[in-house]
Design a protein around this motif. Structure first.
Motif, PDB file in Angstrom:
ATOM      1  N   VAL A  78      28.432  12.725 -19.149  1.00  0.00           N
ATOM      2  CA  VAL A  78      28.794  11.338 -18.823  1.00  0.00           C
ATOM      3  C   VAL A  78      30.216  11.051 -19.321  1.00  0.00           C
ATOM      4  O   VAL A  78      31.029  10.453 -18.613  1.00  0.00           O
ATOM      5  N   GLU A 121      32.528  13.216 -19.764  1.00  0.00           N
ATOM      6  CA  GLU A 121      33.524  14.067 -19.126  1.00  0.00           C
ATOM      7  C   GLU A 121      33.584  13.919 -17.607  1.00  0.00           C
ATOM      8  O   GLU A 121      34.416  14.533 -16.954  1.00  0.00           O
ATOM      9  N   SER A 122      32.699  13.120 -17.019  1.00  0.00           N
ATOM     10  CA  SER A 122      32.767  12.883 -15.576  1.00  0.00           C
ATOM     11  C   SER A 122      34.124  12.268 -15.266  1.00  0.00           C
ATOM     12  O   SER A 122      34.630  11.433 -16.001  1.00  0.00           O
ATOM     13  N   CYS A 123      34.736  12.699 -14.165  1.00  0.00           N
ATOM     14  CA  CYS A 123      36.055  12.144 -13.858  1.00  0.00           C
ATOM     15  C   CYS A 123      35.934  10.778 -13.216  1.00  0.00           C
ATOM     16  O   CYS A 123      36.892  10.033 -13.145  1.00  0.00           O
ATOM     17  N   GLY A 124      34.767  10.450 -12.702  1.00  0.00           N
ATOM     18  CA  GLY A 124      34.581   9.138 -12.104  1.00  0.00           C
ATOM     19  C   GLY A 124      34.879   9.086 -10.620  1.00  0.00           C
ATOM     20  O   GLY A 124      34.868   8.031 -10.014  1.00  0.00           O
ATOM     21  N   ARG A 181      29.497   9.565 -11.392  1.00  0.00           N
ATOM     22  CA  ARG A 181      30.020   8.463 -12.200  1.00  0.00           C
ATOM     23  C   ARG A 181      28.924   7.478 -12.596  1.00  0.00           C
ATOM     24  O   ARG A 181      28.778   7.119 -13.757  1.00  0.00           O
TER      25      ARG A 181
END
Lengths: 547, 530, 351
Positions: free
Chosen positions: B385, B387-390, B396
């Motif tokens: 969560v 490290e998710s880039c979004g 995301r």
């Protein structure tokens, strides 16, 4: 434009000279930037470090008004290196020998001296332009608004012809027309020397055609151009003037001279949508409609005739422009002014203007506009001009010599002033949009940090700018967009009417004003009252508010 | 001695003259032993290992190009350039079946073949050194201990696909690895083993470092390329393979450090030798970072097909202090947990996938009965969560919602239907996510739910944490055996323990933050957790 | 030639376009929020997922190029369920103020939630909160309503080529913002408003259109009255009040497509300016005074005739306008040539 706007995207090289495209023609500017992102090479010739100049592969910040020398220098290098399009020159042009003779004198060292551009950059510009087949020239008023405007245009044609760049897709010579319908107004014969469709006024065939068509004998003599009208008014030779939708007092050079001219008239009629500076001098004001209140057509730079459609009713008792003139003509007892609607007028335009003949309102609606020439109703319109052959067979090249600008800086007037537009405004109308005006509420004269330091100026300061003809007061913006010794101002603001500074020196052929080069001096001034800084009434002249 | 660029003959000469010198040096070291005529690390921990990627690790001086050369370094590159065609290299690589060691296991030879087929003047070789799995340090060790093996592997790849430029994308948090690589590149260039006209041939290959700033997602090949291009590291849509259109739109090969480190050995010794190690499915060896509840932790390189039991017990020496193994976690945040009853599973790409985990880049964490599997899932998910880039919706928004649900479980606030909800959300996330990070984000949750469903049930239904780990579900209680030494009261950070000296102490359950300090310091073990 | 089948409809393509575009050709609408034909493919919303026979993985149609023989399904129950879940995730972190949101009626997120029956968000948890930026005259930026489709970022980078926006932050906390989180201003932004018309939700709203429901506005296509580029756009007309309230782009504009600049998009309040001239005026006793059309025109006709009689036709001149229509210009030149009898008509052709 010889070519179409979207051909920019397919060009391999864009050669922009005297055009701040991203501000004056933002959408064309966007397309240029998009092309650059995809790998198109970009050369920008502009004394200012414009947005495009910052993206350019090669930016040539030449001395203002030295365009002719620069172009001759490029042609010189092209010929020396043997990069010219030999077959094209032989088959499609005349006058090449004259060019060879003239440019021989424009050796790189001479040109470098005149333009301030290094010999290496000149060579690179010449090489890139000559060796890229899909290379288009784009220019605007930085080329034409000089005393040498016409020769500048001819010279760009020489450059394009010598390298065989005219008559092909994604190439050509492309003046970006300044105003929404300047192309159309010219097409319609709102010029003293041509009838609709560029049929010469002093040509017997066209005199006969229009005499027959209008049922009145045509005046066989060219009329007066704007500066001549102003001079003649001052001299008492012109007594009446009918002004439709222009504000020469604000937008023509040497505003004080124009004021004198309109004051001298016996009778001035102004047909307008706002109380313009010129309207203040009128004897009669006729309230007209803006584009959102009328049907009709505009002709864009790429020669595309497009529909304008009525969205709302005009305010008060304001009327359509053409309708007002028709009613006036009828009052004067003239026949031929009983048009029913805009389409009815357009039908007569088609009948008198060969390049528009194939267009109908129906086609314009269905085909999203049409590009002239469009001679018949089955003709698809013309995307780019001069494919295969020029009108009249061959294109004639006329050599152009460099002549300096009409006015030079000296000890008294040490700064060179260049004028133009900015992104957030368009001439004078946008000042009436509160929204747009709130983004750019006042003039901000651009001045180089070096000069700012020299004159002891900070970013919040006010200055008085004075030329030999007048003086205005403005806020400033300190920026390296302009070179040291140079200033840039726009003509959007009545508060700071910059055309009181510009000169009534004209190009000898078109009588276009020298808007781009005026010598000025500057001095720091103070508000009469500090509180004024935040409370200036719109349209109130700043020079009346300073100590 | 000023170092000048050397030719093939000079390299051969150097190698032969350096060998006895190095041998003499190594012979004096007590931590080494000779095996099949070559010095290797000695000791029980190393006996069962087969070191290919780590063959020089802790044996040679990483700052000495000469020592690398003495161990047949750059012999493979020399062989490639002078004795083999690019197509020959690719055939050798395909035959060797070297599968990508970054975790996904795509055969390097096939990848190279695609890029080699592209007709383009500019191609790139990228080394993915953005090692980011928690607890994993295989690549770091290779770069710090044997940097030239990576450079040589990249150069061979460059020769094979027709690329002249390589980039190593490395985390800035690995300063020593950066230093070693910089030194190695400079030295190799000085000697003409990298740079223009390598060993006097027509082949040129340059390598530059690009430092990443620790975004986990930049380990994803296309996010990594965005980052090298100077953009925000976000994965690209996979319209084209990167071997067709990658960095700056050019054909690009991305392999990880360990993959490249294997390449010189394969070219030198041949595909037959390589495939003789490991399994049919996965040739060669794999390096693991063995950590967690294990006696001997450290880097382990074993042939593919070795079982987990062998790694954990034979090499790792089993669990310390009489603890029992519950599971190992492989593959970091993208991987799954393998229960102890499956420890005889062979480690290769296919077998691990079958039991719901992945090879991953080589993290291997051993867990015992005190580890709560729900909390382990929560830990890895929390990492994802963060490290998710979004960029994509499922990763995301979805991983965040899943984490919130898992957190509710560890807090005893979840209902049984939440477990179904987690399963369906896991499906959405893994099916629809843009890149590997999202597609595998729920693996820790799904695999623990699969093998340790009873633990989830205990949290949800009984509101209990069987491992006595989840704070919201446990209480600390002082038994009557308390001797009133006051140590617990003194160590309590919130002063919630009261009692007279030599009298029975009591914990105020409302104020207790379940830090466990009291339990740890009690000299008579009279504080219990329930 | 590429032959493919989409939802049972056969299609032949000349070049490999993406499946989302290909589907349009056979009237199959694949839902999406982050895709726009004029922008690079982003593949972030994941709503345009499709199933391709023979492939295990579900893929986004925007990022898969058609290949010969592909059999594509765009609307299976599995896909619908996944889309519902994705929409659910989106609105679970979205303000629930649709009743008063100005985007209602043109909100793409709302439309899709309606289509997929996502009534209330089912995921409970954290919500992201950002400060609203409305310190500029053109738009309101409410990042709480942003679904990170990245269209504004791409249109600003790829079409306007200004680069005002980019993503910032990571994961759930990620957002779209300006450099150093500055409020939108003319130093960092060209105010073209292209991001506004790209935005699928209420995250970027055109201030001019606030307070107007899109279905109450009539769209009149016309040509821009400023520079010579020749952009087309739709005037948005509040018919009841005879007022142009704003501008929206029209996709088939031949020159500009959906591109517009600050002037083209935000100029319309000048049309209904209080400062417009509304009645004819005649100068009497040195002052301009309101007059009727009859008075003004009769007076003008009389004075023109007198001057022509006294000083000749060439003593009268006219300035025509590069801002007026062809029809206006044509009629004025005809008037000067046929009625007055002079060629002294000009306009600022060179400016």
């Amino acid at each position: 434009m010889s070519n179409s706007v979207n051909e920019v995207l397919g060009s391999d090289l864009i050669f922009v000279i005297g055009s701040n495209t991203t501000e004056a023609h933002p959408i064309i500017g966007n397309k240029m930037k998009q092309a650059v992102l995809k790998g198109t090479k970009l050369i920008v010739v502009d004394p200012r470090k414009t947005e495009l100049a910052r993206m350019a592969d090669l930016h040539l910040p030449l001395e203002s008004g030295s365009d002719a020398a620069l172009v001759n220098g490029m042609i010189h290098i092209i010929l020396r290196e043997g990069w010219e399009a030999k077959e094209y020159i032989a088959e499609r042009t005349t006058g090449f020998e004259d060019i060879v003779e003239t440019v021989a004198r424009y050796t790189p060292d001479v040109v470098s001296e005149i333009t301030g551009i290094s010999e290496d950059d000149l060579y690179e510009a010449a090489r890139l332009y000559a060796q890229t087949p899909k290379a288009g020239i784009y220019y605007t008023l930085g080329i034409t608004e000089h005393t040498t405007g016409t020769s500048n245009v001819m010279n760009l044609a020489n450059l394009a012809l010598v390298t065989g760049h005219v008559g092909f897709e994604n190439a050509g010579i492309n003046p970006l027309r300044g105003q929404n319908n300047v192309q159309g107004a010219c097409d319609m014969g709102a010029l003293p020397n041509t009838y609709p469709g560029y049929q010469a006024v002093e040509n017997e065939k066209s005199i006969k055609f229009f005499s027959d068509f209008y049922g009145v004998e045509m005046n066989p003599k060219n009329g007066l151009r704007i500066p001549e009208m102003m001079d003649a008014a001052v001299e008492g030779k012109v007594h009446a003037m009918f002004v439709m939708g222009e504000d020469p007092v604000l937008s023509d050079p040497d505003a004080n001279h124009v004021r004198k001219a309109v004051s001298a008239l016996d009778f001035l009629v102004v047909q307008e949508i706002f109380m313009s500076e010129t309207a203040k001098y009128a004897d009669v004001i006729l309230p007209a409609t803006c584009y959102a209140e009328k049907d009709g057509t505009f002709t864009a730079s790429e020669r595309r005739v497009q529909k304008v459609r009525k969205a709302v009713n005009p305010p008060g008792v304001a009327k359509l422009d053409w309708q007002i003139i028709c009613e006036l003509a009828q009052k004067m007892g003239a026949p031929g002014f009983d048009f029913e609607d805009a389409e009815d007028v357009f039908e007569e335009i088609r009948a008198t203007t060969p390049s528009y003949r194939g267009m109908t309102y129906k086609r314009l609606d269905e085909e999203n506009g049409l590009q002239w020439p469009c001679p018949t109703e089955s003709h698809p319109g013309t995307k780019f001009l001069h494919k295969g052959v020029f009108p009249g067979g061959r294109a004639r090249m006329i050599p152009v010599e460099f002549e300096g600008p009409a006015e030079l800086t000296n000890e008294d007037y040490p700064i060179l002033l260049c004028t133009g537009r900015k992104l957030g405004h368009y001439n004078v109308t946008t000042r009436y949009s509160r929204l747009l005006d709130s983004i750019n509420p006042y003039e901000e004269a651009e001045i180089n940090p070096e000069d700012a330091e020299k004159f002891g100026l900070g970013s919040d300061d006010l200055i008085r700018v004075t030329s030999r003809r007048g003086s205005v007061v403005t806020r400033i913006q300190i920026t390296d967009k302009v070179k040291p010794g140079m200033m840039f101002m726009t003509f959007h603001y009545r508060e700071t009417p910059v055309n009181e500074l510009t000169q009534a020196a004209y190009d000898p052929i078109t009588l276009t004003g020298e808007y781009k080069v005026s010598a000025v001096k500057i001095e720091k001034v103070e508000w009469k009252d500090e509180e004024l800084a935040d409370n200036v009434h719109r349209f109130e002249r700043l020079d009346s508010l300073v100590k | 001695m000023t170092k000048t660029k050397i030719t093939r003959e000079e390299l051969d000469f150097l190698r032969e003259s350096m060998k006895p010198e190095l041998d003499a040096l190594l012979a004096e070291r007590e931590d080494l032993t000779k095996k099949n005529g070559e010095y290797v690390l000695a000791g029980e921990f190393y006996e069962k290992q087969t070191r290919i990627a780590l063959r020089n690790f802790n044996i040679i001086d990483p700052e000495s190009l000469d020592e690398y050369i003495a161990r047949d370094g750059y012999l493979a590159l020399e062989k490639a350039i002078f004795d083999k065609t690019p197509a020959g290299i690719i055939d050798e690589m395909k035959a060797a079946n070297l599968r990508g060691r970054g975790g996904a296991g795509f055969p390097a030879g096939r990848k190279w073949e695609t890029a080699a087929r592209e007709d383009n003047d500019v191609k790139y070789m990228i080394c993915n050194a953005d090692e980011g799995d928690p607890g994993a340090y295989m690549d770091r060790s290779i770069m710090e201990g044997d940097p030239h093996s990576v450079l040589e592997g990249m150069a061979i790849g460059g020769y094979a696909i027709g690329s002249n430029q390589g980039f190593i994308y490395i985390r800035a948090e690995y300063p020593r690895a950066v230093k070693m690589l910089e030194h190695a590149i400079a030295e190799a260039e000085e000697r003409g083993l990298l740079g223009d006209n390598i060993l006097g041939s027509d082949f040129s290959f340059h390598i530059e470092l690009r430092l990443g700033s620790g975004a986990f997602v930049c380990g994803e090949a296309t996010a990594l390329m965005e980052s090298i291009e100077g953009k925000r590291g976000m994965p690209r849509p996979k319209i084209y393979r990167t071997s067709v259109r990658g960095l700056w739109g050019k054909p690009t090969i991305v392999n990880n450090v360990e993959t490249y480190a294997n390449v010189p050995a394969i070219i030198r010794k041949g595909a037959d030798w390589f495939t003789s190690i490991g399994t049919q499915d996965s040739a060669g060896t794999k390096v693991f970072a063995l950590v967690g509840k294990v006696k001997n932790s450290g880097l382990v390189e074993v042939p593919m097909g070795t079982t987990i039991n062998e790694i954990v017990f034979d090499i790792g020496g089993g669990l310390p202090d009489g603890h029992t193994a519950k599971a190992v976690q492989t593959g970091g945040p993208s991987g799954g947990c393998i229960p102890a009853e499956l420890f005889d599973t062979k480690i290769d790409f296919g077998s691990l996938a079958e039991i719901g985990s992945i090879m991953g880049s080589g993290g291997m964490v051993v867990m015992d009965e005190t580890d709560c599997m729900v909390d382990i899932a929560r830990f890895f998910l929390e990492f994802t969560v963060d490290e998710s880039c979004g960029k994509c919706v499922p990763c995301r928004e979805g991983t965040k919602r899943m984490l919130e649900m898992i957190e509710r479980i560890t807090e005893g606030k979840a209902e049984l239907e939440d477990l179904d909800r987690i399963t369906s959300l896991a499906d959405t996330i893994s099916t629809t996510s843009l890149c590997g990070l999202g597609q595998t984000a729920s693996t820790p949750v799904v695999s623990t739910m699969h093998y340790f469903f009873d633990e989830y049930q205990a949290h949800v239904v009984d509101k209990k944490c069987p491992a006595l780990h989840c704070k919201e579900l446990i209480t600390f209680f002082i038994e009557d055996d308390c001797i009133g030494c006051t140590r617990c009261a003194r160590e309590c950070p919130v002063n919630c323990i009261s009692g007279e000296v030599k009298g029975l102490h009591v914990i105020d359950q409302h104020a207790c933050i379940k830090c466990g300090n009291c339990h740890d310091v009690c000299p008579v073990d009279c504080i219990t957790i329930s | 030639m590429i032959n493919i089948t989409i939802d049972g409809r056969p299609l032949t393509l000349e070049k490999p376009i993406n499946l989302l575009e290909a589907a349009k050709l056979v009237d199959v609408k694949i839902p999406h929020l982050c895709y726009a034909e004029c922008l690079s493919v982003f593949a972030g919303c994941r709503l345009c997922i499709v199933e391709i026979e023979g492939r295990n993985k579900i893929e986004t149609s925007c990022s898969v190029l058609a290949r010969d023989g592909m059999v594509v399904h765009t609307n299976t129950e599995r896909l619908r369920a996944l889309r519902r879940d994705l929409l659910d995730l989106l609105i679970s972190n979205h303000p629930k103020d649709c009743l008063t949101c100005d985007k209602v009626g043109s909100c793409e997120l709302q439309e899709l939630c309606y289509e997929y029956g996502v009534k209330t968000p089912s995921y409970i948890g954290a919500q992201t909160h950002f400060t609203i930026d409305d310190m500029n005259p053109i738009m309101i930026r409410d990042q709480d309503k942003c679904i990170k489709c990245g269209k504004c970022v791409r249109v600003c980078n790829e079409i306007q080529v200004t680069g005002t926006y980019d993503f910032a932050g990571r994961g759930f906390e990620s957002t779209v913002t300006t450099a150093f989180d500055q409020p939108i201003n003319k130093d960092i932004c060209r105010m073209c408003g292209q991001c506004i018309s790209m935005c699928p939700t209420g995250a970027l709203q055109n201030k001019q259109l606030v307070g107007h429901r899109p279905w109450e506005l009539k769209k009149v296509r016309t040509t821009c009255p400023f520079c010579g580029t020749g952009c087309n756009f739709d005037l948005n007309v509040d018919v009841k009040n005879n007022k142009v309230v704003g501008v929206t782009p029209c996709e088939d504009a031949p020159i500009n497509g959906t591109e517009l600049c600050v002037k083209g998009r935000f100029h319309t309040d000048f049309i209904s300016s209080e400062e417009r001239l509304t009645t004819p005026m005649i100068r009497k006793d040195g002052e301009l005074q309101p007059a009727s059309w009859e008075e003004a025109l009769s007076y003008t006709a009389k004075r023109m005739a007198e001057i022509k009689a006294e000083h000749g036709a060439d003593s009268i001149t006219a300035l025509s306008s590069a801002r007026c229509t062809n029809e206006d210009n044509y009629v004025l030149q005809k008037f000067m040539r046929a009625v007055i009898g002079t060629n002294s008509i000009d306009h600022c052709a060179r400016t």
